[in-house]
Write an enzyme that holds these catalytic residues in place. Structure first.
Site, PDB file in Angstrom:
ATOM      1  N   HIS A  58      -2.044  -1.003  14.631  1.00 46.07           N
ATOM      2  CA  HIS A  58      -1.381  -2.264  14.267  1.00 46.07           C
ATOM      3  C   HIS A  58      -2.148  -3.516  14.701  1.00 46.07           C
ATOM      4  O   HIS A  58      -1.557  -4.523  15.072  1.00 46.07           O
ATOM      5  CB  HIS A  58       0.052  -2.308  14.820  1.00 46.07           C
ATOM      6  CG  HIS A  58       0.968  -3.151  13.979  1.00 46.07           C
ATOM      7  ND1 HIS A  58       2.216  -3.570  14.395  1.00 46.07           N
ATOM      8  CD2 HIS A  58       0.803  -3.663  12.737  1.00 46.07           C
ATOM      9  CE1 HIS A  58       2.786  -4.288  13.459  1.00 46.07           C
ATOM     10  NE2 HIS A  58       1.951  -4.362  12.435  1.00 46.07           N
ATOM     11  N   CYS A  82       5.334  -6.496  17.903  1.00 49.64           N
ATOM     12  CA  CYS A  82       4.381  -5.390  18.034  1.00 49.64           C
ATOM     13  C   CYS A  82       2.924  -5.809  18.180  1.00 49.64           C
ATOM     14  O   CYS A  82       2.287  -5.534  19.204  1.00 49.64           O
ATOM     15  CB  CYS A  82       4.503  -4.473  16.816  1.00 49.64           C
ATOM     16  SG  CYS A  82       6.156  -3.817  16.535  1.00 49.64           S
TER      17      CYS A  82
END
Length: 519
Positions: free
Chosen positions: A130, A75
């Site tokens: 993130h 990610c």
């Protein structure tokens, strides 16, 4: 007055000619970038007709499908690549950020939305960030976005938006064990204990947000996207970054979506496909809003994923090998298309030309009319996408691990993997077709292939896209060329930030919310 008008017309037509040469309109186009989270190669209708994604299918079939679009295996690194134009190993943020870690993307890197704001764009972000949040200056509204609605971490509960993170503490303790059989045994053991931080991760701009805490994440993000579109002035170029946190685990979705897949035995797969169906419905709502708001006639829409699917949590990359976190094609080659009603000279097309996540920033900046940014790793692929020309790159790096130096590289048709490619090294057929138990998809000892004895893997990806025939021993000269290129990249690798777990991150310090302000 006449001379001023004449000068204006000359400048206008010069700009018009330049725009047409690059297949761009005189007015900067709106850009909508849609990021799915852990979406597998085999989890979309244009690769797998048994998956009902009608809205996505329609856009893909009428646009350009990119069949050799590569992301990082996980990610955070993919998001670094997208927003900076750099390979993660050329930045200090190279691994996924945990919410208790003082990790972040340093603010010395200028991000895509900052460049677009320089071009006059209004910029909005929805969904998963993130990229670190221990300090406010590392969060979206300080990195170029006019607004942010979503989560700062990598995942949380899709309804309550709660997130727990383990905080390990290690210490030495001498234990004296008495045994009636063996007598007194003295042992010095290292004991590992663990506490747990729990909090809510949901924000609107720079404020912890409580209003939508019971709404399913995809629905909440869709509502926000539609609101932005409906209130946007079409005369101002829009950049909307829609970063879903689905179908990433935890695997959960409103029952009506999962019920579409009652025939699927594995619960995780059934719910996962429901999550994909909810995304498809969301994209349908977004495109309807774009048309109603008259933005669609000068818009570029991109749909992609940050990495491959995780079979253990319901994703599927069949027939590609491997999964998320691995350097196999199944972990890095992602379902992608580009759609526009006015900007593409060729439509209803599929290309196998090579592209990497780092290429999106220079590509979108060209679309926005900005001159190239020098020194980054990415290259504009606008001509390849819009006109069907060859890719502007002949090689790409899949990944270089920050500590071990393991990784993979592709040069032309050949791909070399160095070291163990990942935990999931097998081919994982769709569970609805095989009725295999869930543990079959967990990798490791459950895999039916053994890669422990091999350190190098060489494949011709054009002839062998499923990575079946290891050519390393047959083509040592080719392997050596690729290894030399990999080593040259490895020599430029930056030292990553130290992974520091900071107890100051505890949400109890911030009213029960994961928040900046502790580094």
């Amino acid at each position: 007055m006449t001379s001023s008008r004449s000068l204006f017309l000359v400048v206008y037509f010069v700009l018009l000619a330049e725009s047409r040469k690059r297949n761009l309109p005189p007015q900067k186009p709106h850009i909508v970038f849609i990021y799915a989270d852990d979406l597998g190669w085999n989890d979309v209708g244009w690769h797998n007709p048994s998956i009902p994604t009608p809205h996505l299918n329609k856009l893909a079939s009428e646009g350009v499908i990119l069949n050799s679009m590569y992301a990082q295996p996980t990610c955070t690194p993919s998001r670094v690549s997208l927003l900076t134009g750099y390979y993660p190993f050329h930045t200090e943020l190279q691994k996924a950020v945990m919410p208790v870690e003082a990790l972040y993307l340093p603010d010395k890197y200028k991000l895509l939305p900052q460049y677009l704001k320089d071009q006059g764009y209004t910029t909005h972000m929805i969904g998963k960030w993130h990229l670190g949040f221990c300090n406010e200056k590392y969060t979206p509204t300080r990195r170029g976005f006019d607004s942010f609605y979503g989560i700062l971490s990598g995942s949380n509960d899709h309804y309550t938006h709660e997130l727990g993170s383990p905080v390990p503490v290690s210490f030495s303790n001498k234990l004296f064990l008495n045994s009636s059989i063996k007598g007194s045994l003295k042992s010095s053991l290292k004991v590992r204990v663990q506490t747990y931080f729990q909090g809510v991760d949901f924000r609107f701009n720079e404020t912890s947000w409580k209003d939508d805490l019971r709404m399913y994440s995809t629905h909440a993000y869709t509502k926000r996207a539609v609101d932005i579109i409906r209130s946007h002035d079409p005369s101002t170029p829009l950049f909307m970054y829609m970063s879903y946190q689905a179908p990433h685990m935890p695997i959960d979705v409103p029952k009506r979506y999962a019920d579409k897949f009652r025939h699927v035995e594995m619960q995780e797969r059934r719910k996962y496909l429901g999550m994909v169906s909810a995304i498809d419905e969301s994209v349908g709502a977004i495109t309807r809003a774009l048309r109603t708001s008259k933005l669609m006639n000068n818009l570029l829409l991109i749909f992609t994923s940050d990495n491959g699917g995780n079979p253990y949590y319901g994703g599927n990359n069949w027939p590609l090998r491997g999964a998320k976190t691995s350097n196999w094609e199944g972990g890095t080659r992602v379902p992608t298309f580009v759609y526009s009603e006015t900007l593409l000279l060729r439509k209803k097309a599929t290309t196998n030309e090579m592209m990497h996540m780092i290429d999106w920033m220079p590509t979108l900046l060209e679309v926005a009319g900005r001159k190239p940014v020098y020194g980054i790793d990415g290259r504009s692929q606008w001509r390849m996408i819009s006109r069907g020309t060859l890719s502007s790159r002949e090689e790409l790096v899949y990944n270089i691990e920050p500590n071990s130096g393991k990784g993979a590289i592709r040069v032309g048709d050949y791909k070399l993997l160095i070291g163990k490619p990942g935990m999931q090294n097998d081919w994982y057929p769709p569970p609805e077709d095989t009725h295999e138990p869930r543990m079959r998809y967990s990798g490791g000892k459950k895999d039916k292939v053994n890669v422990k004895s091999e350190h190098f893997f060489l494949y011709n990806i054009k002839d062998d896209p499923f990575e079946i025939h290891n050519l390393y021993k047959e083509l040592p000269e080719v392997a050596e060329v690729l290894l030399s290129r990999f080593r040259s990249y490895n020599n430029t690798r930056k030292a990553p930030l130290e992974r520091i777990i900071d107890p100051a991150s505890n949400p109890e310090n911030f009213g029960g919310f994961w928040s900046p302000g502790w580094c």
